[in-house]
Design a protein around this motif. Structure first.
Motif, PDB file in Angstrom:
ATOM      1  N   THR A  16       0.814  -1.210   0.000  1.00 20.59           N
ATOM      2  CA  THR A  16       0.000   0.000   0.000  1.00 20.59           C
ATOM      3  C   THR A  16       0.852   1.267   0.000  1.00 20.59           C
ATOM      4  O   THR A  16       0.306   2.367   0.120  1.00 20.59           O
ATOM      5  CB  THR A  16      -0.932   0.023   1.228  1.00 20.59           C
ATOM      6  OG1 THR A  16      -0.142  -0.016   2.428  1.00 20.59           O
ATOM      7  CG2 THR A  16      -1.875  -1.176   1.203  1.00 20.59           C
ATOM      8  N   LYS A  17       2.146   1.109  -0.130  1.00 21.21           N
ATOM      9  CA  LYS A  17       3.026   2.288  -0.220  1.00 21.21           C
ATOM     10  C   LYS A  17       2.760   3.010  -1.536  1.00 21.21           C
ATOM     11  O   LYS A  17       2.540   2.387  -2.571  1.00 21.21           O
ATOM     12  CB  LYS A  17       4.487   1.871  -0.135  1.00 21.21           C
ATOM     13  CG  LYS A  17       4.881   1.271   1.213  1.00 21.21           C
ATOM     14  CD  LYS A  17       6.351   0.873   1.219  1.00 21.21           C
ATOM     15  CE  LYS A  17       6.742   0.272   2.565  1.00 21.21           C
ATOM     16  NZ  LYS A  17       8.163  -0.165   2.584  1.00 21.21           N
ATOM     17  N   THR A  18       2.809   4.338  -1.480  1.00 16.54           N
ATOM     18  CA  THR A  18       2.501   5.139  -2.665  1.00 16.54           C
ATOM     19  C   THR A  18       3.411   4.782  -3.844  1.00 16.54           C
ATOM     20  O   THR A  18       2.959   4.708  -4.984  1.00 16.54           O
ATOM     21  CB  THR A  18       2.628   6.639  -2.342  1.00 16.54           C
ATOM     22  OG1 THR A  18       1.729   6.968  -1.277  1.00 16.54           O
ATOM     23  CG2 THR A  18       2.291   7.496  -3.550  1.00 16.54           C
ATOM     24  N   LYS A  19       4.683   4.508  -3.569  1.00 15.17           N
ATOM     25  CA  LYS A  19       5.617   4.190  -4.662  1.00 15.17           C
ATOM     26  C   LYS A  19       5.230   2.886  -5.363  1.00 15.17           C
ATOM     27  O   LYS A  19       5.351   2.757  -6.585  1.00 15.17           O
ATOM     28  CB  LYS A  19       7.056   4.111  -4.142  1.00 15.17           C
ATOM     29  CG  LYS A  19       7.311   2.979  -3.170  1.00 15.17           C
ATOM     30  CD  LYS A  19       8.800   2.920  -2.787  1.00 15.17           C
ATOM     31  CE  LYS A  19       9.056   1.714  -1.874  1.00 15.17           C
ATOM     32  NZ  LYS A  19      10.502   1.609  -1.534  1.00 15.17           N
ATOM     33  N   ASP A  20       4.755   1.913  -4.588  1.00 18.19           N
ATOM     34  CA  ASP A  20       4.341   0.646  -5.194  1.00 18.19           C
ATOM     35  C   ASP A  20       3.032   0.798  -5.973  1.00 18.19           C
ATOM     36  O   ASP A  20       2.852   0.187  -7.029  1.00 18.19           O
ATOM     37  CB  ASP A  20       4.175  -0.426  -4.115  1.00 18.19           C
ATOM     38  CG  ASP A  20       5.516  -0.910  -3.567  1.00 18.19           C
ATOM     39  OD1 ASP A  20       6.517  -0.805  -4.305  1.00 18.19           O
ATOM     40  OD2 ASP A  20       5.552  -1.382  -2.423  1.00 18.19           O
ATOM     41  N   VAL A  21       2.133   1.621  -5.432  1.00 17.16           N
ATOM     42  CA  VAL A  21       0.871   1.871  -6.141  1.00 17.16           C
ATOM     43  C   VAL A  21       1.149   2.623  -7.436  1.00 17.16           C
ATOM     44  O   VAL A  21       0.557   2.327  -8.476  1.00 17.16           O
ATOM     45  CB  VAL A  21      -0.106   2.659  -5.249  1.00 17.16           C
ATOM     46  CG1 VAL A  21      -1.364   3.018  -6.027  1.00 17.16           C
ATOM     47  CG2 VAL A  21      -0.476   1.840  -4.013  1.00 17.16           C
ATOM     48  N   PHE A  52      -0.734  12.414  -8.935  1.00 17.21           N
ATOM     49  CA  PHE A  52      -1.724  12.641  -7.882  1.00 17.21           C
ATOM     50  C   PHE A  52      -2.506  11.385  -7.474  1.00 17.21           C
ATOM     51  O   PHE A  52      -2.762  11.181  -6.285  1.00 17.21           O
ATOM     52  CB  PHE A  52      -2.710  13.724  -8.341  1.00 17.21           C
ATOM     53  CG  PHE A  52      -2.042  14.994  -8.781  1.00 17.21           C
ATOM     54  CD1 PHE A  52      -1.473  15.850  -7.861  1.00 17.21           C
ATOM     55  CD2 PHE A  52      -1.963  15.321 -10.134  1.00 17.21           C
ATOM     56  CE1 PHE A  52      -0.838  17.018  -8.258  1.00 17.21           C
ATOM     57  CE2 PHE A  52      -1.332  16.487 -10.545  1.00 17.21           C
ATOM     58  CZ  PHE A  52      -0.768  17.343  -9.607  1.00 17.21           C
ATOM     59  N   ARG A  53      -2.887  10.557  -8.416  1.00 22.73           N
ATOM     60  CA  ARG A  53      -3.766   9.441  -8.106  1.00 22.73           C
ATOM     61  C   ARG A  53      -3.135   8.373  -7.221  1.00 22.73           C
ATOM     62  O   ARG A  53      -3.836   7.762  -6.392  1.00 22.73           O
ATOM     63  CB  ARG A  53      -4.287   8.814  -9.396  1.00 22.73           C
ATOM     64  CG  ARG A  53      -5.270   7.676  -9.152  1.00 22.73           C
ATOM     65  CD  ARG A  53      -6.089   7.363 -10.363  1.00 22.73           C
ATOM     66  NE  ARG A  53      -6.970   6.221 -10.126  1.00 22.73           N
ATOM     67  CZ  ARG A  53      -7.944   5.876 -10.921  1.00 22.73           C
ATOM     68  NH1 ARG A  53      -8.190   6.576 -12.008  1.00 22.73           N
ATOM     69  NH2 ARG A  53      -8.685   4.824 -10.650  1.00 22.73           N
ATOM     70  N   PRO A  54      -1.836   8.051  -7.350  1.00 17.59           N
ATOM     71  CA  PRO A  54      -1.264   6.992  -6.511  1.00 17.59           C
ATOM     72  C   PRO A  54      -1.459   7.209  -5.010  1.00 17.59           C
ATOM     73  O   PRO A  54      -1.733   6.250  -4.285  1.00 17.59           O
ATOM     74  CB  PRO A  54       0.224   7.014  -6.894  1.00 17.59           C
ATOM     75  CG  PRO A  54       0.225   7.494  -8.302  1.00 17.59           C
ATOM     76  CD  PRO A  54      -0.863   8.528  -8.352  1.00 17.59           C
TER      77      PRO A  54
END
Length: 340
Positions: A16-21, A52-54
């Motif tokens: 759920t990390k932003t970088k992975d998303v 923005f979306r991640p």
């Protein structure tokens, strides 16, 4: 010839990390079968969506994430394990986007000695952004890395009697005794995708979906969704007025298949439907679009507008009934080397 089975699902971020998303969304939304307009894919994706979306999507994933990981991945792994226990040929999984990849799944089967693989795209209905991209990607990987491997694909099973019966039984088991509407919410696609997959050039959205023997039906997502709904309604012996269909998860401002699920849920109470049940037959595994978008956000919107009770009916997931029909189809492949 030793045979194997590859289950292919959509995929999910590694965490759920932003970088992975962001990494997952980049791969997913960069697929020309998903966003098929060059300008949108290459300009808007990088300037407006990925910056923005991640972060927003990461928050949504955190709401539904399980201790074992992504629900979609975990459920697909459970499905694989149950199916493997029933078959005498190897079963692997691969995701169209993210991990484990389709290449990893084929590698696993090849290392186990498989010379022929039965690929099962876990999408009941055909769409350019689901079944078609899975077939294309699998064949691309085969030609590049597994030239000697023989590949067969399970066709869309949206109207197969086994699937209809299993879906109907699952709905019936979870359906409240009293309800005003049963909503079939399918993942939406842009209207232009319907025309792009129509090899017969005979499709007219909204005019030919219910015509018998229309050659466009074989690749028409809209027709196949409505056919699934109607067959299940008949199997449940429900009157037409108790059942409705809609499409969710639209992206951008272009026309998508209608009616939209969010607007439908918002308007239900105003039209007297205050006790509803919702099912998502475009998915066989619960995921962000079902657990968060429907069961959480959809429920909140419905209740906020005057609804009284909202029942979300789970996907088939790793149910014994779903495993049984997959087992049957795999055995037919093993015995006949033909898809159903």
């Amino acid at each position: 010839m030793k045979k194997g089975v590859l289950l292919i699902n959509l995929g999910s971020p590694d965490s759920t990390k932003t970088k992975d998303v962001r990494r997952y969304l980049r791969e997913f939304l960069s697929d020309p079968k998903v966003i098929d307009v060059w300008f949108v894919r290459n300009i808007i994706l990088n300037l407006f969506i990925l910056p923005f979306r991640p972060k927003k999507s990461a928050k949504a994933y955190k709401k539904i994430w399980w201790e074992e990981g992504s629900p979609l991945i975990v459920l697909t792994e459970r499905l694989q394990q149950k199916l493997q226990a029933k078959l005498d040929m190897p079963v692997a999984i691969g995701m169209r986007y993210g991990n484990p990849s389709i290449k990893e799944g084929l590698t696993e089967l090849q290392q186990l000695g498989c010379e022929s693989v039965f690929v099962i795209p876990l999408y009941p209905q055909y769409a350019m952004s689901t079944t078609e991209t899975v077939v294309d990607k699998t064949l691309e990987i085969k030609e590049k890395f597994f030239k000697a491997l023989k590949i067969s694909f399970l066709p869309p099973f949206y109207n197969h009697p086994d699937y209809i019966q299993t879906l109907a039984q699952s709905i019936e088991k979870n359906l409240p005794e009293s309800f005003d509407k049963l909503l079939f919410s399918y993942h939406g696609i842009p209207e232009r995708h319907i025309y792009k997959t129509d090899r017969s050039n005979s499709c007219e959205i909204g005019k030919c979906c219910f015509k018998d023997e229309n050659p466009s039906h074989a690749t028409c997502y809209r027709h196949q969704c409505y056919k699934t709904t109607e067959l299940v309604r008949e199997a449940l012996n429900l009157p037409s007025k108790k059942v409705m269909q809609s499409f969710q998860s639209r992206l951008g401002s272009d026309p998508w298949l209608k009616p939209y699920t969010d607007e439908t849920l918002e308007n239900f109470p105003k039209k007297g439907a205050k006790n509803i049940a919702v099912v998502a037959p475009a998915f066989v595994s619960d995921c962000l679009e079902t657990l968060e978008e429907l069961a959480m956000e959809g429920k909140e919107e419905f209740l906020k507008n005057g609804g009284e009770s909202f029942t979300y009916i789970p996907c088939l997931n790793d149910s014994d009934e779903f495993v049984e029909i997959l087992e049957k189809w795999c055995n037919e492949y093993q015995n006949n080397e033909e898809t159903i």
